[in-house]
Design a protein around this motif. Structure first.
Motif, mmCIF file in Angstrom:
data_model
loop_
_atom_site.group_PDB
_atom_site.id
_atom_site.type_symbol
_atom_site.label_atom_id
_atom_site.label_comp_id
_atom_site.label_asym_id
_atom_site.label_seq_id
_atom_site.Cartn_x
_atom_site.Cartn_y
_atom_site.Cartn_z
ATOM 1 N N MET A 154 -4.435 -5.587 -3.466
ATOM 2 C CA MET A 154 -3.498 -4.716 -2.760
ATOM 3 C C MET A 154 -3.207 -3.454 -3.565
ATOM 4 O O MET A 154 -3.113 -2.350 -3.010
ATOM 5 N N ALA A 155 -3.061 -3.604 -4.877
ATOM 6 C CA ALA A 155 -2.780 -2.444 -5.735
ATOM 7 C C ALA A 155 -3.930 -1.443 -5.683
ATOM 8 O O ALA A 155 -3.711 -0.228 -5.641
ATOM 9 N N ILE A 156 -5.166 -1.940 -5.662
ATOM 10 C CA ILE A 156 -6.325 -1.041 -5.571
ATOM 11 C C ILE A 156 -6.300 -0.268 -4.249
ATOM 12 O O ILE A 156 -6.501 0.949 -4.202
ATOM 13 N N GLY A 157 -6.056 -0.984 -3.156
ATOM 14 C CA GLY A 157 -5.977 -0.324 -1.855
ATOM 15 C C GLY A 157 -4.859 0.701 -1.799
ATOM 16 O O GLY A 157 -5.012 1.789 -1.235
ATOM 17 N N ALA A 158 -3.714 0.381 -2.424
ATOM 18 C CA ALA A 158 -2.582 1.307 -2.429
ATOM 19 C C ALA A 158 -2.894 2.555 -3.244
ATOM 20 O O ALA A 158 -2.493 3.667 -2.883
ATOM 21 N N VAL A 159 -3.618 2.399 -4.361
ATOM 22 C CA VAL A 159 -4.004 3.545 -5.187
ATOM 23 C C VAL A 159 -4.922 4.476 -4.406
ATOM 24 O O VAL A 159 -4.798 5.704 -4.464
ATOM 25 N N ILE A 170 2.744 -1.249 0.611
ATOM 26 C CA ILE A 170 2.317 -2.150 1.675
ATOM 27 C C ILE A 170 1.812 -1.353 2.866
ATOM 28 O O ILE A 170 2.515 -0.487 3.404
ATOM 29 N N SER A 171 0.600 -1.625 3.268
ATOM 30 C CA SER A 171 0.014 -1.008 4.466
ATOM 31 C C SER A 171 -1.052 -1.954 4.989
ATOM 32 O O SER A 171 -1.448 -2.919 4.305
ATOM 33 N N ALA A 172 -1.547 -1.682 6.176
ATOM 34 C CA ALA A 172 -2.620 -2.514 6.731
ATOM 35 C C ALA A 172 -3.848 -2.466 5.827
ATOM 36 O O ALA A 172 -4.506 -3.492 5.606
ATOM 37 N N THR A 231 -7.428 -4.941 1.608
ATOM 38 C CA THR A 231 -8.133 -4.954 0.316
ATOM 39 C C THR A 231 -7.716 -6.164 -0.522
ATOM 40 O O THR A 231 -8.521 -6.690 -1.289
ATOM 41 N N GLY A 232 -6.478 -6.609 -0.375
ATOM 42 C CA GLY A 232 -6.070 -7.832 -1.068
ATOM 43 C C GLY A 232 -6.824 -9.042 -0.554
ATOM 44 O O GLY A 232 -7.310 -9.879 -1.328
#
Length: 349
Positions: free
Chosen positions: A139-144, A168-170, A175-176
């Protein structure tokens, strides 16, 4: 003179960005297998087999996680502006990742000291913490990749503007989820390579490996399409004038994936792991090249987020020799603990 110092500062920033990418990539490839094996252990009913999975990584897990420590050190010492703002943005998922890493270590190291009635608790703590670490790390990678807003006050260091749940997003949830499937693939290959060919666990894990292969492949395709759809910086590079380069990258990924699949079917465990890691390396390097010069897309470039000249040079002189030392340390541990094991080596007294 100032131009020379500026060029040197930019060169050092670029070199440390490459070192950061290498550190993250090696952590994903090495500790990803441990995390995946931990998640798979949640579905292993036999206590001795769960203990044996933990024993399989007991000699190398700490060396694998050294790459995460190194990545954090590089980010802190070389890109402090990025470190400060990104960790504010990702405070909650990274706190959960840290909890997961600590819980995994405690469960693994103290399992053999636990009373038998608590051993099952230790096993599931290990598996669940592996799942938490992987999911929230993904999730952190997707958020970055989505970037985050910063202040723009003149004369002040830009800081994160937003709430604790902005990550937090779709896309970040996706990615998580994808990260869990990919590390399960790595964990399955790791278990198959570490256990004797006659072990029932090895055959049991083969079914998980087949499932993870199909689903992670589908996830990779969906993620690439999603990135092209929502990130203009990715679409511009992938479909721009140099589209043929990215076409060659796609061919290389497909080639490595096919060879990995053949190696799995041929029961060539080491070859399967190497082809898998080559696939991960190609994808990781390609993503870093796609993001360049952004460290955090649309938020921080490598050069804007780097330390001032003197600090960057001092950090280089102090820490520059650590990378080869950790590489040698990692290789030595993998070589020492390379032999196959059976469930008789279960991690308990």
């Amino acid at each position: 003179m100032m131009d020379t110092l500026t060029e040197l500062q930019q060169l050092l920033a670029f070199a440390w960005w490459m070192a950061l990418c290498v550190s993250v990539l090696l952590y994903v490839m090495l500790d990803g297998a441990d995390l995946g094996a931990g998640i798979i252990s949640l579905f292993v009913p036999d206590e001795q087999e769960r203990g044996a999975i933990m024993a399989a990584m007991a000699g190398t897990w700490d060396a694998n996680e050294t790459w995460l420590v190194l990545a954090g050190g590089i980010l802190f010492g070389t890109f402090p502006f990025v470190y400060g703002s990104a960790f504010s943005y990702l405070l909650l998922p990274l706190a959960l990742v840290l909890w997961g890493i600590m819980t995994r270590a405690l469960a693994l190291e103290f399992r053999h000291l636990a009373d038998p009635k608590w051993r099952r608790f230790s096993d599931y703590a290990f598996g669940l913490s592996s799942l938490v670490t992987t999911f929230f790390g993904g999730m952190a990678i997707g958020a970055v990749l989505q970037g985050f807003p910063l202040t723009s006050d003149p004369g002040k260091v830009p800081t994160y503007v937003g709430g604790a749940l902005r990550f937090i997003s779709a896309f970040s949830i996706w990615t998580g989820f994808a990260a869990v499937l990919v590390v399960m693939m790595a964990g399955g290959l790791f278990i198959r390579a570490r256990f004797e060919r006659s072990e029932p666990l090895r055959q049991h894990v083969a079914r998980w490996t087949n499932f993870a292969f199909i689903t992670s492949l589908a996830c990779a395709c969906i993620t690439v399409i999603w990135c092209a759809a929502i990130f203009p910086w990715a679409a511009q590079k992938w479909f721009g004038s140099n589209f043929w380069i990215w076409g060659l990258v796609l061919v290389a990924v497909v080639y490595a994936t096919i060879n990995m699949r053949w190696a799995i079917h041929a029961d060539r465990d080491l070859a399967a792991i190497l082809w898998f890691n080559l696939t991960v390396a190609i994808v990781g390097i390609s993503m870093a090249a796609t993001m360049f010069p952004w460290l955090v897309p649309n938020t921080w470039t490598i050069y804007a987020g780097a330390s001032p000249q003197v600090s960057l040079m001092t950090f280089t002189l102090t820490m520059g020799g650590f990378l080869p030392v950790i590489l040698m340390y990692n290789w030595y541990q993998i070589w020492v603990f390379r032999a196959r094991i059976s469930k008789l080596v279960a991690y308990h007294d």
